[in-house]
Design a protein around this motif. Structure first.
Motif, PDB file in Angstrom:
ATOM      1  N   LEU A  37     -28.526  78.067  47.862  1.00 21.74           N
ATOM      2  CA  LEU A  37     -28.538  79.469  48.272  1.00 21.74           C
ATOM      3  C   LEU A  37     -27.572  79.705  49.437  1.00 21.74           C
ATOM      4  CD1 LEU A  37     -32.367  80.017  47.952  1.00 21.74           C
ATOM      5  CD2 LEU A  37     -30.588  81.008  46.472  1.00 21.74           C
ATOM      6  N   ARG A  38     -27.506  78.759  50.353  1.00 21.68           N
ATOM      7  CA  ARG A  38     -26.569  78.888  51.464  1.00 21.68           C
ATOM      8  C   ARG A  38     -25.131  78.880  50.946  1.00 21.68           C
ATOM      9  NH1 ARG A  38     -23.313  75.987  54.498  1.00 21.68           N
ATOM     10  NH2 ARG A  38     -23.005  76.602  56.650  1.00 21.68           N
ATOM     11  N   ARG A  39     -24.816  77.955  50.047  1.00 20.17           N
ATOM     12  CA  ARG A  39     -23.449  77.899  49.489  1.00 20.17           C
ATOM     13  C   ARG A  39     -23.101  79.189  48.760  1.00 20.17           C
ATOM     14  NH1 ARG A  39     -23.755  71.860  47.288  1.00 20.17           N
ATOM     15  NH2 ARG A  39     -23.183  70.816  49.203  1.00 20.17           N
ATOM     16  N   ALA A  40     -24.055  79.730  48.027  1.00 23.52           N
ATOM     17  CA  ALA A  40     -23.807  80.965  47.278  1.00 23.52           C
ATOM     18  C   ALA A  40     -23.595  82.149  48.220  1.00 23.52           C
ATOM     19  CB  ALA A  40     -24.971  81.252  46.331  1.00 23.52           C
ATOM     20  N   THR A  41     -24.207  82.085  49.384  1.00 13.36           N
ATOM     21  CA  THR A  41     -24.155  83.206  50.313  1.00 13.36           C
ATOM     22  C   THR A  41     -22.963  83.142  51.255  1.00 13.36           C
ATOM     23  OG1 THR A  41     -26.574  83.276  50.240  1.00 13.36           O
ATOM     24  CG2 THR A  41     -25.520  84.486  51.997  1.00 13.36           C
ATOM     25  N   VAL A  42     -22.748  82.020  51.911  1.00 10.55           N
ATOM     26  CA  VAL A  42     -21.673  81.924  52.897  1.00 10.55           C
ATOM     27  C   VAL A  42     -20.615  80.900  52.484  1.00 10.55           C
ATOM     28  CG1 VAL A  42     -23.043  82.696  54.849  1.00 10.55           C
ATOM     29  CG2 VAL A  42     -22.946  80.265  54.329  1.00 10.55           C
ATOM     30  N   GLY A  43     -20.537  80.645  51.211  1.00  6.01           N
ATOM     31  CA  GLY A  43     -19.590  79.660  50.693  1.00  6.01           C
ATOM     32  C   GLY A  43     -18.152  80.075  50.880  1.00  6.01           C
ATOM     33  N   PRO A  44     -17.286  79.746  49.947  1.00  5.54           N
ATOM     34  CA  PRO A  44     -15.854  80.017  50.070  1.00  5.54           C
ATOM     35  C   PRO A  44     -15.565  81.487  50.380  1.00  5.54           C
ATOM     36  CG  PRO A  44     -16.319  78.728  48.106  1.00  5.54           C
ATOM     37  CD  PRO A  44     -17.637  79.125  48.688  1.00  5.54           C
ATOM     38  N   GLY A  45     -14.670  81.687  51.331  1.00  2.00           N
ATOM     39  CA  GLY A  45     -14.258  83.053  51.661  1.00  2.00           C
ATOM     40  C   GLY A  45     -15.045  83.679  52.787  1.00  2.00           C
ATOM     41  N   GLY A  46     -16.199  83.137  53.123  1.00  4.74           N
ATOM     42  CA  GLY A  46     -17.011  83.690  54.198  1.00  4.74           C
ATOM     43  C   GLY A  46     -16.742  82.976  55.506  1.00  4.74           C
ATOM     44  N   VAL A  47     -17.320  83.494  56.550  1.00  5.76           N
ATOM     45  CA  VAL A  47     -17.209  82.870  57.860  1.00  5.76           C
ATOM     46  C   VAL A  47     -18.611  82.419  58.251  1.00  5.76           C
ATOM     47  CG1 VAL A  47     -16.453  83.172  60.249  1.00  5.76           C
ATOM     48  CG2 VAL A  47     -15.318  84.434  58.416  1.00  5.76           C
ATOM     49  N   LEU A  83     -32.167  81.728  57.470  1.00  9.98           N
ATOM     50  CA  LEU A  83     -33.153  80.724  57.096  1.00  9.98           C
ATOM     51  C   LEU A  83     -34.256  80.686  58.136  1.00  9.98           C
ATOM     52  CD1 LEU A  83     -34.177  78.300  55.419  1.00  9.98           C
ATOM     53  CD2 LEU A  83     -32.585  76.848  56.715  1.00  9.98           C
ATOM     54  N   LEU A  84     -35.485  80.838  57.677  1.00 10.39           N
ATOM     55  CA  LEU A  84     -36.667  80.735  58.533  1.00 10.39           C
ATOM     56  C   LEU A  84     -37.514  79.580  58.017  1.00 10.39           C
ATOM     57  CD1 LEU A  84     -38.794  81.469  60.618  1.00 10.39           C
ATOM     58  CD2 LEU A  84     -39.514  83.361  59.124  1.00 10.39           C
ATOM     59  N   ARG A  85     -37.482  78.479  58.726  1.00  8.57           N
ATOM     60  CA  ARG A  85     -38.296  77.322  58.362  1.00  8.57           C
ATOM     61  C   ARG A  85     -39.687  77.485  58.975  1.00  8.57           C
ATOM     62  NH1 ARG A  85     -35.561  73.088  56.118  1.00  8.57           N
ATOM     63  NH2 ARG A  85     -33.294  73.122  56.277  1.00  8.57           N
ATOM     64  N   CYS A 110     -29.242  87.083  52.310  1.00  5.92           N
ATOM     65  CA  CYS A 110     -30.156  86.213  51.576  1.00  5.92           C
ATOM     66  C   CYS A 110     -31.070  85.592  52.628  1.00  5.92           C
ATOM     67  CB  CYS A 110     -29.398  85.129  50.810  1.00  5.92           C
ATOM     68  SG  CYS A 110     -30.474  83.999  49.907  1.00  5.92           S
ATOM     69  N   LEU A 111     -32.309  86.062  52.689  1.00  6.02           N
ATOM     70  CA  LEU A 111     -33.315  85.540  53.607  1.00  6.02           C
ATOM     71  C   LEU A 111     -34.119  84.480  52.873  1.00  6.02           C
ATOM     72  CD1 LEU A 111     -35.125  85.484  56.159  1.00  6.02           C
ATOM     73  CD2 LEU A 111     -36.399  87.404  55.130  1.00  6.02           C
ATOM     74  N   VAL A 112     -34.130  83.272  53.407  1.00  5.38           N
ATOM     75  CA  VAL A 112     -34.886  82.173  52.814  1.00  5.38           C
ATOM     76  C   VAL A 112     -35.934  81.740  53.828  1.00  5.38           C
ATOM     77  CG1 VAL A 112     -34.798  79.835  51.881  1.00  5.38           C
ATOM     78  CG2 VAL A 112     -32.905  81.421  51.459  1.00  5.38           C
ATOM     79  N   MET A 113     -37.188  81.769  53.409  1.00  7.34           N
ATOM     80  CA  MET A 113     -38.304  81.333  54.249  1.00  7.34           C
ATOM     81  C   MET A 113     -38.964  80.130  53.585  1.00  7.34           C
ATOM     82  SD  MET A 113     -39.889  85.114  55.066  1.00  7.34           S
ATOM     83  CE  MET A 113     -39.781  85.667  53.355  1.00  7.34           C
ATOM     84  N   THR A 114     -39.366  79.152  54.386  1.00  3.98           N
ATOM     85  CA  THR A 114     -40.028  77.975  53.836  1.00  3.98           C
ATOM     86  C   THR A 114     -41.396  77.791  54.484  1.00  3.98           C
ATOM     87  OG1 THR A 114     -39.192  76.361  55.454  1.00  3.98           O
ATOM     88  CG2 THR A 114     -37.790  76.827  53.529  1.00  3.98           C
ATOM     89  N   ALA A 115     -42.290  77.176  53.722  1.00  2.00           N
ATOM     90  CA  ALA A 115     -43.629  76.849  54.219  1.00  2.00           C
ATOM     91  C   ALA A 115     -44.227  75.762  53.340  1.00  2.00           C
ATOM     92  CB  ALA A 115     -44.531  78.078  54.195  1.00  2.00           C
ATOM     93  N   GLU A 116     -45.009  74.889  53.939  1.00  2.00           N
ATOM     94  CA  GLU A 116     -45.740  73.904  53.124  1.00  2.00           C
ATOM     95  C   GLU A 116     -46.807  74.620  52.312  1.00  2.00           C
ATOM     96  OE1 GLU A 116     -46.899  70.153  53.419  1.00  2.00           O
ATOM     97  OE2 GLU A 116     -45.070  69.505  54.391  1.00  2.00           O
TER      98      GLU A 116
END
Length: 182
Positions: A37-47, A83-85, A110-116
């Motif tokens: 998801l990170r690569r898709a969001t800030v991958g090539p062409g982004g800063v 990313l919110l871990r 793209c907001l990604v949140m993680t939780a057990e």
């Protein structure tokens, strides 16, 4: 609730959703989803440095801080990655703010949140289910675990029979990271 593999594929396809809640203890799959998801969001062409934020739940983190990052417009790019871990360690009021964000997420983030674990009866748990952004990363067992081993080998150009996959499983146990390295 979808499987985390769906989130991984959406990232690999380059078409991520505006929000994801990745729940479960299968760390390898959660990390693969985050990476895709990170690569898709800030991958090539982004800063990347300008268009990504990382937060960890707990330590008094407010949901509004994460929402502010998620609603910030990207700089010299089309999208941002937030990313919110350990969202499960954010206080209930903060989780409620994140739940409200899921109703109308920023299309440029793209907001990604993680939780057990996240209870389905919390505001965030209900909102994630309602908006179709919860993805479970449950431990693989039985045939799914053997399938993982076969797919890993195939992805590296090494076809592997089910019997060989079972032998690896018997030797290494069910640790996906160890199996993926084998």
């Amino acid at each position: 609730m979808a499987d985390v593999k769906v989130a991984i594929e959406e990232g690999r396809s380059g078409k991520p959703r505006p929000a994801y809640l990745l729940v479960g203890s299968e760390t390898l799959l959660v990390e693969r989803a985050i990476t895709a998801l990170r690569r898709a969001t800030v991958g090539p062409g982004g800063v990347p440095g300008f268009n990504e934020d990382l937060f960890h739940g707990g330590s008094g983190l407010e949901g509004s801080t994460v929402v502010a990052a998620a609603t910030t417009l990207p700089m010299m790019a089309d999208t941002r990655f937030v990313l919110l871990r350990r969202v499960d360690q954010v206080r209930a009021a903060g989780q409620a703010e994140l739940a409200a964000y899921l109703a109308k997420p920023s299309p440029s983030t793209c907001l990604v949140m993680t939780a057990e674990k996240i209870a389905g009866n919390t505001k965030l748990g209900r909102a994630a289910k309602k908006h179709g952004v919860r993805f479970d990363a449950k431990p693989l067992k039985g045939g799914a675990l053997r399938g993982f081993i076969v797919d890993e080998a195939k992805g590296r150009g090494h076809p592997l029979a089910q019997e060989a996959a079972q032998a690896l499983l018997d030797a290494l146990g069910d640790d996906l990271a160890a199996l993926g390295d084998a």
